[in-house]
Scaffold this motif. Sequence first.
Motif, PDB file in Angstrom:
ATOM      1  N   TYR A  14       0.920  -1.241  -0.330  1.00 46.17           N
ATOM      2  CA  TYR A  14      -0.222  -0.012  -0.524  1.00 46.17           C
ATOM      3  C   TYR A  14       1.038   0.844   0.095  1.00 46.17           C
ATOM      4  CZ  TYR A  14      -3.670  -3.654   1.513  1.00 46.17           C
ATOM      5  OH  TYR A  14      -4.165  -4.230   1.703  1.00 46.17           O
ATOM      6  N   TYR A  15       0.941   1.942  -0.907  1.00 47.51           N
ATOM      7  CA  TYR A  15       1.417   3.218  -1.165  1.00 47.51           C
ATOM      8  C   TYR A  15       0.355   4.290  -0.240  1.00 47.51           C
ATOM      9  CZ  TYR A  15       4.336   2.716  -4.232  1.00 47.51           C
ATOM     10  OH  TYR A  15       5.532   1.926  -4.674  1.00 47.51           O
ATOM     11  N   GLY A  16      -0.344   4.549   1.518  1.00 50.86           N
ATOM     12  CA  GLY A  16      -0.951   4.977   1.683  1.00 50.86           C
ATOM     13  C   GLY A  16      -1.925   4.239   1.542  1.00 50.86           C
ATOM     14  N   ASP A  17      -3.155   4.828   1.460  1.00 50.66           N
ATOM     15  CA  ASP A  17      -4.612   4.364   1.103  1.00 50.66           C
ATOM     16  C   ASP A  17      -4.026   3.743   0.229  1.00 50.66           C
ATOM     17  OD1 ASP A  17      -5.560   5.251   3.671  1.00 50.66           O
ATOM     18  OD2 ASP A  17      -6.339   7.259   2.471  1.00 50.66           O
ATOM     19  N   HIS A  18      -3.800   3.831  -0.940  1.00 49.61           N
ATOM     20  CA  HIS A  18      -4.045   3.016  -2.576  1.00 49.61           C
ATOM     21  C   HIS A  18      -2.938   1.236  -2.573  1.00 49.61           C
ATOM     22  CE1 HIS A  18      -3.215   2.543  -6.989  1.00 49.61           C
ATOM     23  NE2 HIS A  18      -2.307   1.789  -6.311  1.00 49.61           N
ATOM     24  N   ASN A  55      11.575  -0.320  -0.886  1.00 50.95           N
ATOM     25  CA  ASN A  55      10.207   0.005  -0.319  1.00 50.95           C
ATOM     26  C   ASN A  55      10.191   0.855   0.862  1.00 50.95           C
ATOM     27  OD1 ASN A  55       8.601   0.516  -3.105  1.00 50.95           O
ATOM     28  ND2 ASN A  55       8.649  -2.138  -3.121  1.00 50.95           N
ATOM     29  N   GLU A  59       8.159   7.109   2.647  1.00 50.84           N
ATOM     30  CA  GLU A  59       7.523   6.728   4.025  1.00 50.84           C
ATOM     31  C   GLU A  59       6.254   6.168   4.361  1.00 50.84           C
ATOM     32  OE1 GLU A  59       6.878  10.436   6.691  1.00 50.84           O
ATOM     33  OE2 GLU A  59       9.185  10.861   6.126  1.00 50.84           O
ATOM     34  N   SER A  60       5.096   6.753   3.349  1.00 49.55           N
ATOM     35  CA  SER A  60       3.533   6.429   3.162  1.00 49.55           C
ATOM     36  C   SER A  60       3.854   4.676   3.089  1.00 49.55           C
ATOM     37  CB  SER A  60       2.697   6.693   2.616  1.00 49.55           C
ATOM     38  OG  SER A  60       3.312   6.384   0.943  1.00 49.55           O
ATOM     39  N   VAL A  61       4.443   3.809   2.716  1.00 48.30           N
ATOM     40  CA  VAL A  61       4.095   2.658   1.979  1.00 48.30           C
ATOM     41  C   VAL A  61       4.833   1.568   3.969  1.00 48.30           C
ATOM     42  CG1 VAL A  61       5.632  -0.086   1.235  1.00 48.30           C
ATOM     43  CG2 VAL A  61       5.906   2.434   0.227  1.00 48.30           C
ATOM     44  N   ARG A  62       3.393   0.625   2.890  1.00 44.71           N
ATOM     45  CA  ARG A  62       2.961  -0.703   4.008  1.00 44.71           C
ATOM     46  C   ARG A  62       3.113  -1.983   3.624  1.00 44.71           C
ATOM     47  NH1 ARG A  62      -1.682  -2.426   5.600  1.00 44.71           N
ATOM     48  NH2 ARG A  62      -2.593  -1.084   5.304  1.00 44.71           N
TER      49      ARG A  62
END
Length: 252
Positions: A14-18, A55, A59-62
């Motif tokens: 995920y990139y943030g919510d995407h 990745n 920062e926003s990666v999960r």
Amino acid sequence: MSEHKIKVDKLNLYYGDHQALHDIQLNIEKNGICALIGPSGCGKSTFLRTLNRMNDLIESVRIDGKIVVDGLNIYDPETDVASLRKRVGMVFQRPNPFPMSIFDNIAYGPRIHGVKNRAMLNEIVERSLVQAALWEEVKDRLNKSALGLSGGQQQRLCIARLLAVEPDVLLMDEPTSALDPISTLKVEELSQELKERYTIVIVTHNMQQAARISDYTSFFLNGLLVESNKTDKIFTNPSDQRTEDYITGRFG
């Protein structure tokens, strides 16, 4: 008998919510070339970067799921990421030699990892340049700037720089997209030689290149792995209509 070098199990990113990758399941064979194909923005390069945790730098990666390289779960909290990136190295789309001599470019990694002996460095530099099919072209100018090399030579230098730290896996993100046809051919021939010693995963938009050099091909679409199989099967008798539509140019 094929042997799995990398096993990917239910990988989501995920990139943030995407959500960019959805439940990726893929085994990558040892000592072969696996091509990742698919239209732009489909998740190929994102997936490639999960294999050595590049990745992590975003920062926003999960990420959830599992990637196992030689029995090691690389997303285990105990994993030494620096050691992982030594074993699983990356060659980028555009050549990125350091602004230093050809010799120092190749010796950089070994020096970082503690090699100080000049004779040993000389041996590593020569061996790496020979493996990258560049030695004969540069052996008389090792102390000259790497930035003076042609684009194709710079890309092979970057491959040699990677080989100098003795990785197991080479990740290549469209390594020939910025090169002329002759340089592209040299990098393709080099890849064929290197797979005898390394496992190679390559992102390419060039269908002919995937067909020419890879043993296995994986087709990505909208963050999904649609199918993965031996390259001749993917290109002559794919299982999924979407794969056939892509490789025959109906979309993408």
